[in-house]
Design a protein around this motif. Structure first.
Motif, mmCIF file in Angstrom:
data_model
loop_
_atom_site.group_PDB
_atom_site.id
_atom_site.type_symbol
_atom_site.label_atom_id
_atom_site.label_comp_id
_atom_site.label_asym_id
_atom_site.label_seq_id
_atom_site.Cartn_x
_atom_site.Cartn_y
_atom_site.Cartn_z
ATOM 1 N N ALA A 150 1.047 -1.674 -0.289
ATOM 2 C CA ALA A 150 0.453 -0.152 -0.355
ATOM 3 C C ALA A 150 0.910 1.091 -0.274
ATOM 4 C CB ALA A 150 -1.230 0.026 1.004
ATOM 5 N N GLU A 151 2.106 1.456 0.779
ATOM 6 C CA GLU A 151 2.903 1.949 0.601
ATOM 7 C C GLU A 151 3.492 2.632 -0.742
ATOM 8 O OE1 GLU A 151 5.373 1.960 4.670
ATOM 9 O OE2 GLU A 151 3.526 2.083 6.120
ATOM 10 N N ARG A 152 4.080 1.627 -1.441
ATOM 11 C CA ARG A 152 5.060 1.704 -2.118
ATOM 12 C C ARG A 152 4.519 2.041 -3.151
ATOM 13 N NH1 ARG A 152 9.396 -1.044 -4.964
ATOM 14 N NH2 ARG A 152 9.810 -1.424 -2.675
ATOM 15 N N VAL A 153 2.534 1.868 -2.966
ATOM 16 C CA VAL A 153 2.488 2.511 -4.220
ATOM 17 C C VAL A 153 0.971 3.610 -4.031
ATOM 18 C CG1 VAL A 153 -0.324 1.832 -5.786
ATOM 19 C CG2 VAL A 153 1.017 -0.009 -4.831
ATOM 20 N N GLY A 154 1.087 3.861 -2.492
ATOM 21 C CA GLY A 154 0.404 5.176 -2.299
ATOM 22 C C GLY A 154 -1.520 5.206 -2.253
ATOM 23 N N VAL A 155 -1.373 4.287 -1.652
ATOM 24 C CA VAL A 155 -3.036 4.387 -1.972
ATOM 25 C C VAL A 155 -3.112 3.587 0.244
ATOM 26 C CG1 VAL A 155 -3.688 3.274 -4.135
ATOM 27 C CG2 VAL A 155 -3.119 1.511 -2.607
ATOM 28 N N SER A 156 -4.344 3.133 0.078
ATOM 29 C CA SER A 156 -4.887 2.999 0.842
ATOM 30 C C SER A 156 -4.173 0.703 1.670
ATOM 31 C CB SER A 156 -5.943 3.097 2.300
ATOM 32 O OG SER A 156 -7.027 2.435 0.942
#
Lengths: 325, 325
Positions: A8-14
């Motif tokens: 999630a962090e890598r993609v920048g989503v929840s």
């Protein structure tokens, strides 16, 4: 080890968004899916499918109960079922009942407990009640279990008619039908009905002997076929209820010095590929094996997804006329 | 719906004890087991296997990756693998790679994510590295992947020798071997080695053509066999690397008006039951299919249970001499 949070962090989503992608839930843009899968790949993230199943209450597994995978008809059905299931994101748990009540019941209980999403059933030795109580999507092959359970079957009656008419057209005067087990409530019994109606209509002398089609019972076939010709040496036509049994008839004719098709004409049933390959001259009634598999998988997945499905699904057979008639 | 607590209360033991019975962990008296199972039955308690798997980190599922379940050799292996696995409390997830790299990789990822307890692998199109990174018990059929992965295989070299010696003993002067794919690192390649060493030792004229044994490639077999006899009309012996290919050779001989065994002698390989049934006269090298399956399941379960297992497991083959030689 990477977690769903890392992805999630890598993609920048929840985390919820990643979970939605993994479970293919709600609206998801192609771009989002691509980014999530790419991040999963980069981080070598392995979603734990068991945990996901529990969460979703879905295993994406279909239980396949058949009598015996080494019987060519069932192995041919199985490759197509697996292929279509795979294309729809489902896996196959293989259960061979081997016509053993205890084993079939064990598997049924196991499938219920494992929470497979549905069952395709091509074997039944148990009472219909056992299946009615399953309480999950269930599609049967050649078995009519209850008003609510959909089934897929060839047009066995038509097949029985086609085979018998061919033998009569070719001049047979006394025809034997080697049928499957007529006491089981199998739709394949209609092959027998098609045979009987046709010989009676044309007032042709006839004999019926029963065997069990579902297992790989070579010795049983041999005994039945030997006795048949011993009792009825004047037979000039045989409609065998499977290509395997037809193979036994051809062997027995050879042993007795009877020429095929001059002295005895033989028609099989199934149209299995391995039969076509090893016995290229055999006339037979071809079942649409690939279509049966495709239909069964489609019905089951539709049901799993909450779509109403038709109960009766009868598919056409085809007469393949070759050298044995 | 009954819970594990209800079962524990009914029996008068703790939840932990019931859980131990369910997971067969620690010392459990027969009487206790009987009482727990009886209470489960009475309360109609269905343990959730998925939840139990997560807890135990065990799914009791074995992944079986083979090229094509509709190939009689693999369907015969599969029925025995399923039977032995079932007896040991394991279920089989059926994966047909169909020699498709993408599908095989999908299945491999899926099996890792589903946390099956182990894999029996009879197909590989992927690099060895992909398999080495699996990190769970893995047993291969006919494939030697690395120093650490156990494999089960027939004595293919001996089989190649036996088939070739038989043809030479019967007077063949020019022998063809229709082999499997020699580029794949299959142990079955040793059939070719056994053939080559034997014809060279006896200074016999020979030809080798390659096919792919793993799929159900009827059209390919036909093309190869037709070309073989077109190029070498003086062949008087054929050692086919499977009974299916031998079937194609027999058909081609018939089409060309060559008598078997007078003009051409033919030996197959595998000794599959369906071949024995449909082509009762075929001479062949019989693989111990049931023992291969039994050994593979035993090795895998031993490994799952933490027992050290032997890496090399080569089982004896048997020459079956019949009418085609």
């Amino acid at each position: 080890m990477a977690t769903i949070k890392d992805v999630a962090e890598r993609v920048g989503v929840s985390v919820t968004t990643v979970s939605r992608v993994l479970n293919n839930r709600g609206y998801l843009s192609e771009d989002l899916k691509r980014r999530v899968y790419q991040a999963m790949e980069e981080l070598n993230y392995q979603p734990n499918e068991l945990a996901r199943s529990l969460f979703r209450k879905k295993s994406n597994i279909i239980g396949l109960i058949i009598p015996d995978i080494s019987h060519p008809f069932f192995s041919e059905i199985a490759i197509h079922i697996e292929t279509f299931a795979y294309k729809s994101g489902y896996k196959i748990l293989l259960c061979n009942s081997q016509l053993d009540k205890k084993k079939e019941k064990d598997y049924l209980n196991m499938l219920k407990a494992s929470q497979v999403d549905g069952i395709i059933m091509g074997s039944h030795t148990l009472d219909t009640e056992e299946y009615k109580s399953i309480n999950m999507p269930l599609v049967t092959l050649d078995r009519q279990l209850s008003e609510s359970i959909p089934y897929v079957s060839s047009d066995h009656y038509k097949g029985g008619q086609l085979a018998t008419k061919l033998l009569i057209r070719k001049g047979c005067k006394k025809i034997a039908h080697i049928s499957g087990n007529l006491k089981l409530h199998l739709l394949a019994k209609a092959r027998y009905d098609g045979f009987i109606d046709t010989v009676k209509k044309h007032s042709i002398n006839h004999v019926v002997v029963q065997t069990d089609l579902n297992g790989f019972k070579y010795d049983e076939y041999k005994k039945i076929v030997t006795e048949l010709f011993l009792k009825h040496p004047d037979l000039d036509g045989v409609f065998a209820s499977s290509d395997l049994i037809a193979a036994q008839v051809l062997k027995e004719c050879k042993r007795l010095g009877k020429r095929v098709p001059e002295d005895v004409k033989v028609v099989g049933f199934d149209g299995i590929r391995v039969g076509e390959f090893m016995m290229p001259g055999l006339s037979t009634i071809q079942q649409p094996i690939k279509d049966i598999a495709k239909t069964a998988v489609k019905l089951l997945i539709d049901w799993i997804n909450g779509t109403e499905v038709p109960r009766e699904n009868i598919l056409p057979v085809k007469l393949i006329e070759k050298e044995t008639t």
